[in-house]
Write a protein that holds these residues in place. Sequence first.
Motif, short mmCIF file in Angstrom:
data_model
loop_
_atom_site.label_atom_id
_atom_site.label_comp_id
_atom_site.label_asym_id
_atom_site.label_seq_id
_atom_site.Cartn_x
_atom_site.Cartn_y
_atom_site.Cartn_z
N VAL A 111 -2.22 -12.56 -15.36
CA VAL A 111 -2.00 -13.90 -14.83
C VAL A 111 -0.77 -14.44 -15.56
O VAL A 111 -0.78 -14.58 -16.79
CB VAL A 111 -3.21 -14.83 -15.05
N ALA A 112 0.30 -14.71 -14.82
CA ALA A 112 1.57 -15.09 -15.43
C ALA A 112 1.82 -16.58 -15.32
O ALA A 112 1.58 -17.19 -14.27
CB ALA A 112 2.72 -14.33 -14.74
N VAL A 113 2.32 -17.15 -16.41
CA VAL A 113 2.72 -18.55 -16.45
C VAL A 113 4.20 -18.58 -16.88
O VAL A 113 4.50 -18.55 -18.07
CB VAL A 113 1.87 -19.38 -17.43
N PRO A 114 5.12 -18.60 -15.93
CA PRO A 114 6.54 -18.50 -16.27
C PRO A 114 7.09 -19.80 -16.87
O PRO A 114 6.68 -20.91 -16.49
CB PRO A 114 7.22 -18.22 -14.92
N THR A 115 8.04 -19.63 -17.80
CA THR A 115 8.74 -20.79 -18.37
C THR A 115 10.24 -20.69 -18.12
O THR A 115 11.01 -21.51 -18.62
CB THR A 115 8.48 -20.89 -19.88
N THR A 116 10.66 -19.66 -17.37
CA THR A 116 12.07 -19.51 -16.98
C THR A 116 12.09 -19.19 -15.49
O THR A 116 11.06 -19.21 -14.82
CB THR A 116 12.77 -18.38 -17.77
N TYR A 117 13.26 -18.82 -14.99
CA TYR A 117 13.41 -18.50 -13.56
C TYR A 117 13.63 -17.01 -13.35
O TYR A 117 14.27 -16.57 -12.40
CB TYR A 117 14.58 -19.32 -12.98
N ALA A 118 13.06 -16.19 -14.26
CA ALA A 118 13.32 -14.75 -14.26
C ALA A 118 12.83 -14.06 -12.99
O ALA A 118 13.45 -13.12 -12.50
CB ALA A 118 12.67 -14.11 -15.49
N GLY A 119 11.67 -14.46 -12.47
CA GLY A 119 11.16 -13.87 -11.24
C GLY A 119 10.33 -12.62 -11.43
O GLY A 119 9.73 -12.13 -10.47
N SER A 120 10.27 -12.09 -12.65
CA SER A 120 9.51 -10.85 -12.87
C SER A 120 8.05 -10.99 -12.47
O SER A 120 7.40 -10.03 -12.05
CB SER A 120 9.62 -10.45 -14.35
N GLU A 121 7.54 -12.22 -12.58
CA GLU A 121 6.13 -12.47 -12.27
C GLU A 121 5.78 -12.21 -10.81
O GLU A 121 4.61 -12.05 -10.46
CB GLU A 121 5.76 -13.91 -12.63
N ALA A 122 6.78 -12.16 -9.93
CA ALA A 122 6.52 -11.99 -8.50
C ALA A 122 6.84 -10.59 -8.00
O ALA A 122 6.85 -10.35 -6.79
CB ALA A 122 7.32 -13.01 -7.69
N THR A 123 7.10 -9.65 -8.91
CA THR A 123 7.45 -8.30 -8.50
C THR A 123 6.49 -7.26 -9.07
O THR A 123 5.80 -7.49 -10.06
CB THR A 123 8.88 -7.92 -8.96
N ASN A 124 6.49 -6.09 -8.44
CA ASN A 124 5.72 -4.95 -8.93
C ASN A 124 6.62 -3.95 -9.64
O ASN A 124 6.34 -2.75 -9.67
CB ASN A 124 4.97 -4.28 -7.78
N VAL A 125 7.71 -4.44 -10.20
CA VAL A 125 8.69 -3.61 -10.90
C VAL A 125 8.47 -3.70 -12.41
O VAL A 125 8.34 -4.80 -12.96
CB VAL A 125 10.13 -4.07 -10.56
N TRP A 126 8.42 -2.56 -13.08
CA TRP A 126 8.31 -2.52 -14.53
C TRP A 126 9.57 -1.89 -15.12
O TRP A 126 10.30 -1.18 -14.42
CB TRP A 126 7.07 -1.73 -14.97
N GLY A 127 9.82 -2.16 -16.39
CA GLY A 127 10.98 -1.58 -17.07
C GLY A 127 10.66 -1.33 -18.53
O GLY A 127 10.02 -2.17 -19.19
N LEU A 128 11.08 -0.18 -19.03
CA LEU A 128 10.90 0.19 -20.44
C LEU A 128 12.20 0.77 -20.96
O LEU A 128 12.90 1.49 -20.24
CB LEU A 128 9.78 1.22 -20.60
N THR A 129 12.52 0.47 -22.21
CA THR A 129 13.75 0.98 -22.82
C THR A 129 13.41 1.90 -23.98
O THR A 129 12.65 1.53 -24.87
CB THR A 129 14.63 -0.18 -23.32
N GLU A 130 13.97 3.09 -23.92
CA GLU A 130 13.80 4.07 -25.00
C GLU A 130 15.18 4.50 -25.46
O GLU A 130 15.96 5.05 -24.68
CB GLU A 130 12.99 5.27 -24.53
N GLY A 131 15.47 4.23 -26.72
CA GLY A 131 16.82 4.48 -27.21
C GLY A 131 17.78 3.54 -26.50
O GLY A 131 17.62 2.32 -26.57
N SER A 132 18.75 4.11 -25.80
CA SER A 132 19.71 3.28 -25.07
C SER A 132 19.53 3.40 -23.56
O SER A 132 20.41 2.98 -22.80
CB SER A 132 21.15 3.70 -25.44
N VAL A 133 18.40 3.93 -23.12
CA VAL A 133 18.17 4.15 -21.69
C VAL A 133 17.02 3.27 -21.22
O VAL A 133 15.90 3.35 -21.74
CB VAL A 133 17.86 5.62 -21.40
N LYS A 134 17.30 2.45 -20.22
CA LYS A 134 16.25 1.62 -19.62
C LYS A 134 15.79 2.27 -18.34
O LYS A 134 16.58 2.56 -17.44
CB LYS A 134 16.77 0.21 -19.33
N THR A 135 14.49 2.52 -18.25
CA THR A 135 13.89 3.13 -17.07
C THR A 135 13.06 2.09 -16.34
O THR A 135 12.32 1.33 -16.97
CB THR A 135 12.98 4.31 -17.48
N THR A 136 13.21 2.04 -15.02
CA THR A 136 12.42 1.12 -14.21
C THR A 136 11.62 1.89 -13.17
O THR A 136 11.94 3.03 -12.83
CB THR A 136 13.31 0.08 -13.51
#
Length: 351
Positions: A111-136
């Motif tokens: 359950v997300a309570v946003p405090t910015t306008y990022a929009g991540s709360e409305a998507t099914n997209v995830w992202g993780l960063t390992e070293g210098s590579v970000k995978t989504t």
Amino acid sequence: MRFIHDSLPQRVRFASGEAREQLAQEIDELGASRAMVIAAPAERPLAERITAGLPIAVEHDDVAPHVPVEVAERARAVAASENVDVLVTVGGGSTTGLAKAVALTSGVPIVAVPTTYAGSEATNVWGLTEGSVKTTGVDPRVLPRAVVYDAELTLSLPIELTVASGLNALAHCIDSLWAPRADPINAAMASEGIQSLASGLPRLVNDPSDLDGRELVLHGAYVSAVAFASAGSGLHHKICHVLGGMFDLPHAQTHAVVLPHVLAFNGSFAPNAEARIAAAFGAPTANEGLRRLREALGSPRALKDYGLPEDGLAAAAAATVPLVPAGNPAPVTEDGLVELLHAAWAGEEPK
């Protein structure tokens, strides 16, 4: 006309000044009894206020931009050890992204309570960063079950971050018009998002306490993210994800700087999208509409101001080329991306 459109299953609660009450109702409806509250240290007092009275098992504030793998693993371990049955996020995209990393491997609802306008709360997209590579990636488990929008929670957001975050939301609109799964429904939501953001953001620059303006921008950020979630990730987001992972650049500011350059790059090859963007801005061209808005907002201009080294541009371009969607309107070459990135690095006008 022929297309397939997916609408993501999610409840939205929009009520200024009622975050605590709306959140409590949502937790009650879920029947949750062991909540993990995720909020960065700066958001901790706010999180404690709006989660008061909830069945909290643990509060977690180990949050970092771009969700480094090691940060995600620590959060996953906490969630497992505390046997939590709901993740409550209070904050921006980094906070929501961390909860998504936990949900990805555990299936615990968010359950997300946003405090910015990022929009991540409305998507099914995830992202993780390992070293210098970000995978989504995309996974239904990471889509928050519900979102509680309260515009009052954005009143303390500094105006510089308000502008950058709002332009990040605008990037969701524009990228969704030529993303892999672009369709007329996404386009309609993108147009609505552009209109709301272009109307609301200048109001906040003139008066940061304008709650009606903040509601307008929050609404715009939501419909923008819904369009993006359905349409998929286009050229703009591929570039920004590479830059963020490779150089640890601030998310919102990076998107704000890169956006006009991608619009100029793709616009002439996508006349229908360009015309729709121009109409939403109420401008003769899409580029002119965005230029006027950025000027009114005092938008971030140059990636060099946020730590991107000039000698890293070629590597970033090379890493982006394999990620470019096959249907991108304009032909994409490594040299073309270097030119685009150099203009964004230097703060030049888009070509």
